[in-house]
Design a protein around this motif. Sequence first.
Motif, PDB file in Angstrom:
ATOM      1  N   GLY A 159       0.807  -1.208   0.000  1.00  0.00           N
ATOM      2  CA  GLY A 159       0.000   0.000   0.000  1.00  0.00           C
ATOM      3  C   GLY A 159       0.842   1.262   0.000  1.00  0.00           C
ATOM      4  N   VAL A 160       1.918   1.266   0.753  1.00  0.00           N
ATOM      5  CA  VAL A 160       2.808   2.431   0.800  1.00  0.00           C
ATOM      6  C   VAL A 160       3.466   2.649  -0.554  1.00  0.00           C
ATOM      7  CG1 VAL A 160       4.949   3.307   1.809  1.00  0.00           C
ATOM      8  CG2 VAL A 160       3.208   2.287   3.275  1.00  0.00           C
ATOM      9  N   VAL A 161       3.919   1.584  -1.183  1.00  0.00           N
ATOM     10  CA  VAL A 161       4.566   1.700  -2.491  1.00  0.00           C
ATOM     11  C   VAL A 161       3.573   2.210  -3.531  1.00  0.00           C
ATOM     12  CG1 VAL A 161       5.626   0.376  -4.368  1.00  0.00           C
ATOM     13  CG2 VAL A 161       6.315  -0.031  -1.999  1.00  0.00           C
ATOM     14  N   VAL A 162       2.355   1.674  -3.532  1.00  0.00           N
ATOM     15  CA  VAL A 162       1.344   2.133  -4.493  1.00  0.00           C
ATOM     16  C   VAL A 162       1.019   3.601  -4.266  1.00  0.00           C
ATOM     17  CG1 VAL A 162      -1.083   1.884  -5.154  1.00  0.00           C
ATOM     18  CG2 VAL A 162       0.359  -0.135  -4.913  1.00  0.00           C
ATOM     19  N   PHE A 163       0.890   4.021  -3.011  1.00  0.00           N
ATOM     20  CA  PHE A 163       0.592   5.417  -2.702  1.00  0.00           C
ATOM     21  C   PHE A 163       1.701   6.335  -3.201  1.00  0.00           C
ATOM     22  CE2 PHE A 163       0.979   9.071   0.169  1.00  0.00           C
ATOM     23  CZ  PHE A 163      -0.247   9.678  -0.087  1.00  0.00           C
ATOM     24  N   LYS A 164       2.954   5.941  -3.015  1.00  0.00           N
ATOM     25  CA  LYS A 164       4.071   6.779  -3.471  1.00  0.00           C
ATOM     26  C   LYS A 164       4.093   6.885  -4.995  1.00  0.00           C
ATOM     27  CE  LYS A 164       7.144   6.559   0.416  1.00  0.00           C
ATOM     28  NZ  LYS A 164       7.300   7.955   0.726  1.00  0.00           N
ATOM     29  N   ILE A 165       3.847   5.788  -5.684  1.00  0.00           N
ATOM     30  CA  ILE A 165       3.814   5.832  -7.147  1.00  0.00           C
ATOM     31  C   ILE A 165       2.659   6.715  -7.606  1.00  0.00           C
ATOM     32  CG2 ILE A 165       3.380   4.441  -9.214  1.00  0.00           C
ATOM     33  CD1 ILE A 165       4.926   2.175  -7.793  1.00  0.00           C
ATOM     34  N   TYR A 166       1.489   6.574  -6.988  1.00  0.00           N
ATOM     35  CA  TYR A 166       0.321   7.383  -7.325  1.00  0.00           C
ATOM     36  C   TYR A 166       0.619   8.869  -7.092  1.00  0.00           C
ATOM     37  CZ  TYR A 166      -4.525   9.036  -7.155  1.00  0.00           C
ATOM     38  OH  TYR A 166      -5.680   9.716  -7.367  1.00  0.00           O
ATOM     39  N   SER A 167       1.249   9.189  -5.968  1.00  0.00           N
ATOM     40  CA  SER A 167       1.581  10.577  -5.650  1.00  0.00           C
ATOM     41  C   SER A 167       2.589  11.143  -6.635  1.00  0.00           C
ATOM     42  CB  SER A 167       2.139  10.684  -4.235  1.00  0.00           C
ATOM     43  OG  SER A 167       1.186  10.246  -3.303  1.00  0.00           O
ATOM     44  N   LEU A 168       3.608  10.375  -6.970  1.00  0.00           N
ATOM     45  CA  LEU A 168       4.617  10.844  -7.917  1.00  0.00           C
ATOM     46  C   LEU A 168       4.008  11.091  -9.290  1.00  0.00           C
ATOM     47  CD1 LEU A 168       7.687   8.638  -6.976  1.00  0.00           C
ATOM     48  CD2 LEU A 168       7.400  11.084  -6.586  1.00  0.00           C
ATOM     49  N   ASN A 169       3.054  10.256  -9.679  1.00  0.00           N
ATOM     50  CA  ASN A 169       2.398  10.446 -10.964  1.00  0.00           C
ATOM     51  C   ASN A 169       1.617  11.755 -10.970  1.00  0.00           C
ATOM     52  OD1 ASN A 169       1.484   9.943 -13.525  1.00  0.00           O
ATOM     53  ND2 ASN A 169      -0.240   8.710 -12.857  1.00  0.00           N
ATOM     54  N   HIS A 170       0.927  12.085  -9.881  1.00  0.00           N
ATOM     55  CA  HIS A 170       0.184  13.338  -9.809  1.00  0.00           C
ATOM     56  C   HIS A 170       1.117  14.551  -9.790  1.00  0.00           C
ATOM     57  CE1 HIS A 170      -4.030  12.301  -9.593  1.00  0.00           C
ATOM     58  NE2 HIS A 170      -3.670  11.207  -8.947  1.00  0.00           N
ATOM     59  N   ILE A 171       2.216  14.449  -9.108  1.00  0.00           N
ATOM     60  CA  ILE A 171       3.187  15.551  -9.085  1.00  0.00           C
ATOM     61  C   ILE A 171       3.764  15.753 -10.485  1.00  0.00           C
ATOM     62  CG2 ILE A 171       5.456  16.241  -8.213  1.00  0.00           C
ATOM     63  CD1 ILE A 171       4.668  14.804  -5.582  1.00  0.00           C
ATOM     64  N   TYR A 172       4.070  14.665 -11.164  1.00  0.00           N
ATOM     65  CA  TYR A 172       4.607  14.742 -12.521  1.00  0.00           C
ATOM     66  C   TYR A 172       3.608  15.423 -13.454  1.00  0.00           C
ATOM     67  CZ  TYR A 172       6.241  13.167 -17.096  1.00  0.00           C
ATOM     68  OH  TYR A 172       6.655  13.124 -18.390  1.00  0.00           O
ATOM     69  N   ASN A 173       2.344  15.017 -13.389  1.00  0.00           N
ATOM     70  CA  ASN A 173       1.317  15.626 -14.239  1.00  0.00           C
ATOM     71  C   ASN A 173       1.118  17.106 -13.905  1.00  0.00           C
ATOM     72  OD1 ASN A 173       0.856  13.300 -15.682  1.00  0.00           O
ATOM     73  ND2 ASN A 173      -0.723  12.588 -14.279  1.00  0.00           N
ATOM     74  N   PHE A 174       1.192  17.461 -12.640  1.00  0.00           N
ATOM     75  CA  PHE A 174       1.063  18.858 -12.237  1.00  0.00           C
ATOM     76  C   PHE A 174       2.206  19.692 -12.801  1.00  0.00           C
ATOM     77  CE2 PHE A 174       2.022  22.263  -9.173  1.00  0.00           C
ATOM     78  CZ  PHE A 174       0.823  22.966  -9.240  1.00  0.00           C
ATOM     79  N   LEU A 175       3.415  19.181 -12.740  1.00  0.00           N
ATOM     80  CA  LEU A 175       4.571  19.905 -13.263  1.00  0.00           C
ATOM     81  C   LEU A 175       4.518  20.027 -14.778  1.00  0.00           C
ATOM     82  CD1 LEU A 175       7.421  18.512 -11.019  1.00  0.00           C
ATOM     83  CD2 LEU A 175       6.344  20.761 -10.900  1.00  0.00           C
ATOM     84  N   LEU A 176       3.946  19.032 -15.444  1.00  0.00           N
ATOM     85  CA  LEU A 176       3.835  19.103 -16.905  1.00  0.00           C
ATOM     86  C   LEU A 176       2.928  20.235 -17.349  1.00  0.00           C
ATOM     87  CD1 LEU A 176       3.672  15.425 -18.205  1.00  0.00           C
ATOM     88  CD2 LEU A 176       5.495  17.094 -18.503  1.00  0.00           C
ATOM     89  N   MET A 177       1.992  20.646 -16.510  1.00  0.00           N
ATOM     90  CA  MET A 177       1.115  21.764 -16.868  1.00  0.00           C
ATOM     91  C   MET A 177       1.922  23.040 -17.045  1.00  0.00           C
ATOM     92  SD  MET A 177      -2.359  21.175 -14.586  1.00  0.00           S
ATOM     93  CE  MET A 177      -1.723  22.173 -13.291  1.00  0.00           C
ATOM     94  N   PHE A 178       3.010  23.202 -16.290  1.00  0.00           N
ATOM     95  CA  PHE A 178       3.795  24.425 -16.326  1.00  0.00           C
ATOM     96  C   PHE A 178       5.018  24.325 -17.238  1.00  0.00           C
ATOM     97  CE2 PHE A 178       1.683  24.371 -12.179  1.00  0.00           C
ATOM     98  CZ  PHE A 178       0.972  25.557 -12.287  1.00  0.00           C
ATOM     99  N   PHE A 179       5.514  23.125 -17.435  1.00  0.00           N
ATOM    100  CA  PHE A 179       6.742  22.934 -18.200  1.00  0.00           C
ATOM    101  C   PHE A 179       6.483  22.060 -19.408  1.00  0.00           C
ATOM    102  CE2 PHE A 179       7.991  23.527 -13.744  1.00  0.00           C
ATOM    103  CZ  PHE A 179       8.737  24.674 -13.871  1.00  0.00           C
ATOM    104  N   GLN A 180       5.639  22.518 -20.307  1.00  0.00           N
ATOM    105  CA  GLN A 180       5.336  21.786 -21.528  1.00  0.00           C
ATOM    106  C   GLN A 180       6.509  21.925 -22.500  1.00  0.00           C
ATOM    107  OE1 GLN A 180       2.673  19.998 -22.647  1.00  0.00           O
ATOM    108  NE2 GLN A 180       1.571  20.115 -20.724  1.00  0.00           N
ATOM    109  N   PRO A 181       6.925  20.815 -23.098  1.00  0.00           N
ATOM    110  CA  PRO A 181       7.985  20.917 -24.118  1.00  0.00           C
ATOM    111  C   PRO A 181       7.470  21.672 -25.345  1.00  0.00           C
ATOM    112  CG  PRO A 181       7.320  18.631 -23.773  1.00  0.00           C
ATOM    113  CD  PRO A 181       6.537  19.467 -22.830  1.00  0.00           C
ATOM    114  N   ILE A 182       8.324  22.447 -25.941  1.00  0.00           N
ATOM    115  CA  ILE A 182       7.919  23.258 -27.105  1.00  0.00           C
ATOM    116  C   ILE A 182       8.100  22.469 -28.383  1.00  0.00           C
ATOM    117  CG2 ILE A 182       8.391  25.361 -28.406  1.00  0.00           C
ATOM    118  CD1 ILE A 182       9.311  26.619 -25.776  1.00  0.00           C
TER     119      ILE A 182
END
Length: 61
Positions: free
Chosen positions: A38-61
């Motif tokens: 459960g801890v491992v799944v939660f960390k992967i889930y959280s990292l995926n959300h952080i990654y998607n959030f950062l992609l909103m601001f740092f889109q490749p051109i």
Amino acid sequence: MSAKDIFHNAVRLALEKDNWNITHDPLSITIDAFLLFGVVVFKIYSLNHIYNFLLMFFQPI
């Protein structure tokens, strides 16, 4: 049994001089496999959300 680091005996002696009662040396802690999963799944889930959030601001051109 876990490996003792270089500070183990020094810390134990200091605690005993300060009237601490050492009852379990070394203290062993067990983790349920389901809880660990459960801890491992939660960390992967959280990292995926952080990654998607950062992609909103740092889109490749």
